[in-house]
Design a protein around this motif. Sequence first.
Motif, PDB file in Angstrom:
ATOM      1  N   GLU A 151      10.776   3.106  -3.444  1.00 40.45           N
ATOM      2  CA  GLU A 151       9.455   3.725  -3.292  1.00 40.45           C
ATOM      3  C   GLU A 151       8.835   3.379  -1.948  1.00 40.45           C
ATOM      4  O   GLU A 151       8.108   4.187  -1.360  1.00 40.45           O
ATOM      5  N   GLN A 173      10.257   5.792   0.556  1.00 40.63           N
ATOM      6  CA  GLN A 173       9.582   7.084   0.437  1.00 40.63           C
ATOM      7  C   GLN A 173       8.220   7.051   1.129  1.00 40.63           C
ATOM      8  O   GLN A 173       7.828   8.005   1.801  1.00 40.63           O
ATOM      9  N   GLY A 174       7.493   5.945   0.948  1.00 41.36           N
ATOM     10  CA  GLY A 174       6.184   5.817   1.583  1.00 41.36           C
ATOM     11  C   GLY A 174       6.284   5.744   3.098  1.00 41.36           C
ATOM     12  O   GLY A 174       5.480   6.354   3.818  1.00 41.36           O
ATOM     13  N   ASP A 233      -4.394   5.059   0.884  1.00 42.92           N
ATOM     14  CA  ASP A 233      -3.403   3.979   0.911  1.00 42.92           C
ATOM     15  C   ASP A 233      -2.511   4.097   2.140  1.00 42.92           C
ATOM     16  O   ASP A 233      -2.253   3.116   2.843  1.00 42.92           O
ATOM     17  N   ILE A 234      -2.032   5.331   2.380  1.00 39.11           N
ATOM     18  CA  ILE A 234      -1.116   5.549   3.501  1.00 39.11           C
ATOM     19  C   ILE A 234      -1.826   5.309   4.830  1.00 39.11           C
ATOM     20  O   ILE A 234      -1.265   4.705   5.756  1.00 39.11           O
ATOM     21  N   SER A 239      -4.256   8.102  -2.747  1.00 39.72           N
ATOM     22  CA  SER A 239      -2.917   7.949  -2.185  1.00 39.72           C
ATOM     23  C   SER A 239      -2.945   8.139  -0.669  1.00 39.72           C
ATOM     24  O   SER A 239      -2.313   7.384   0.082  1.00 39.72           O
ATOM     25  N   LYS A 243       0.833  -1.208   0.000  1.00 41.89           N
ATOM     26  CA  LYS A 243       0.000   0.000   0.000  1.00 41.89           C
ATOM     27  C   LYS A 243       0.871   1.263   0.000  1.00 41.89           C
ATOM     28  O   LYS A 243       0.547   2.253  -0.677  1.00 41.89           O
ATOM     29  N   LEU A 244       1.964   1.237   0.754  1.00 36.10           N
ATOM     30  CA  LEU A 244       2.847   2.397   0.792  1.00 36.10           C
ATOM     31  C   LEU A 244       3.488   2.632  -0.574  1.00 36.10           C
ATOM     32  O   LEU A 244       3.638   3.784  -1.010  1.00 36.10           O
ATOM     33  N   VAL A 245       3.851   1.560  -1.253  1.00 29.79           N
ATOM     34  CA  VAL A 245       4.433   1.692  -2.590  1.00 29.79           C
ATOM     35  C   VAL A 245       3.380   2.210  -3.575  1.00 29.79           C
ATOM     36  O   VAL A 245       3.651   3.105  -4.383  1.00 29.79           O
ATOM     37  N   SER A 276       0.906   4.056  -2.956  1.00 34.53           N
ATOM     38  CA  SER A 276       0.659   5.480  -2.686  1.00 34.53           C
ATOM     39  C   SER A 276       1.652   6.371  -3.419  1.00 34.53           C
ATOM     40  O   SER A 276       1.319   7.510  -3.778  1.00 34.53           O
ATOM     41  N   GLN A 277       2.866   5.869  -3.641  1.00 40.45           N
ATOM     42  CA  GLN A 277       3.889   6.647  -4.329  1.00 40.45           C
ATOM     43  C   GLN A 277       3.767   6.577  -5.846  1.00 40.45           C
ATOM     44  O   GLN A 277       4.372   7.370  -6.560  1.00 40.45           O
TER      45      GLN A 277
END
Length: 369
Positions: free
Chosen positions: A327, A330-331, A291-292, A288, A273-275, A277-278
């Motif tokens: 990614e 980053q998330g 997702d986070i 997005s 999900k974090l990926v 979102s990016q």
Amino acid sequence: MTSMLYAELPGSASLAYAEVLDNALSRHIETGEGFTFTSQKRPGTAGRYWYLQHTLPRPKKRYYLGAETPELLARIEQQKGRWAAGKVEAAVMERQVAMAIGAGCTPISYQAYKVLSAAGQSGLFRAGGVLVGSYAFLAIGNMLGVSWVRDTTMTQDIDFAASPECMLAVPGDRDPLRDTILAADDELLEVPMLDHKKPSTSFMVRGKDFRVDVITPKIGAGKSPVFVPGIKSYAESVRFLEFVLEDTQKAVMLAKAGVVVNVPNPARFALHKLVVSQRRTVSQRAKSKKDIKQAAQIIAVLLDQRPGDLWLALDAAVAFHDKFTRELEQGIKLLEEELAGPLLEHLEAAKVACGSRWIRGAMLSAVCP
């Protein structure tokens, strides 16, 4: 802070859910819902032909069973007996599902149940198809014994994920997944693609916030959508989807007698999900953020209850793909420090453990064991 992201269900709810899942996995219930036996006279004779008729919404079908004989009539009565016994078992399961919902577990809508049940009966989940997206998030909450913050569970999208290897264990005469979805609910319509020459991979109910999507891992630089032979249907190809399809678990969706599905490992689901979102566009900013939020809630539960699951998932992420890992990092940095700190610390350790693959944060081509 993490206590604001989820609420623990009472012990009675977790026990009730576990009982429903155990019983759903141990029973193969046949109720004959949507089927009936019919016959018609043979022209010029006193005999009859018998058929098994599918009476659910489109497409209605009729299966020829043969000319009437004592043996055929006996088999028909035997099947009716199985359906009668199945209805008794289904009634027991419906009571157990109602108890789990009453104790605090999260149910699904009847419309979602119809689609998921049809997919389950088609063999999608027995053969490895996976439920992802918001309905998987709901299922994971029940699995972990928690309830989620409401604003992250509002979407009504059902996402079916099927890899090219999916459904190899199911007989080849099954219907295409596309037909199964459309047959589950008369209100469902195909969503046209922007390029009208391309086949649809999405279905929706006009005027309602309810959508069904079929997705598959993106292999190489191929165009989307792609035809997946195992489900005899087209699917939208999604980058990095295989990360969640590699590790799945059984869950039961709570409505009527329940539907057994496959969902991703919760830790992998959260990291994916974090990926995702990016990778969303600027126009998808609201998705997005959702997702986070969903990732944060699952991570909060796992840090409190099962941190080892997160460490294993992070190790798998580092070994999976360099761009995915960048990614993901980053998330993670978008999470609150209480959640991000432990994950970033372990991610750095995992990179070091991979040795020569990582130099100054960039992946090399060598394979990490």
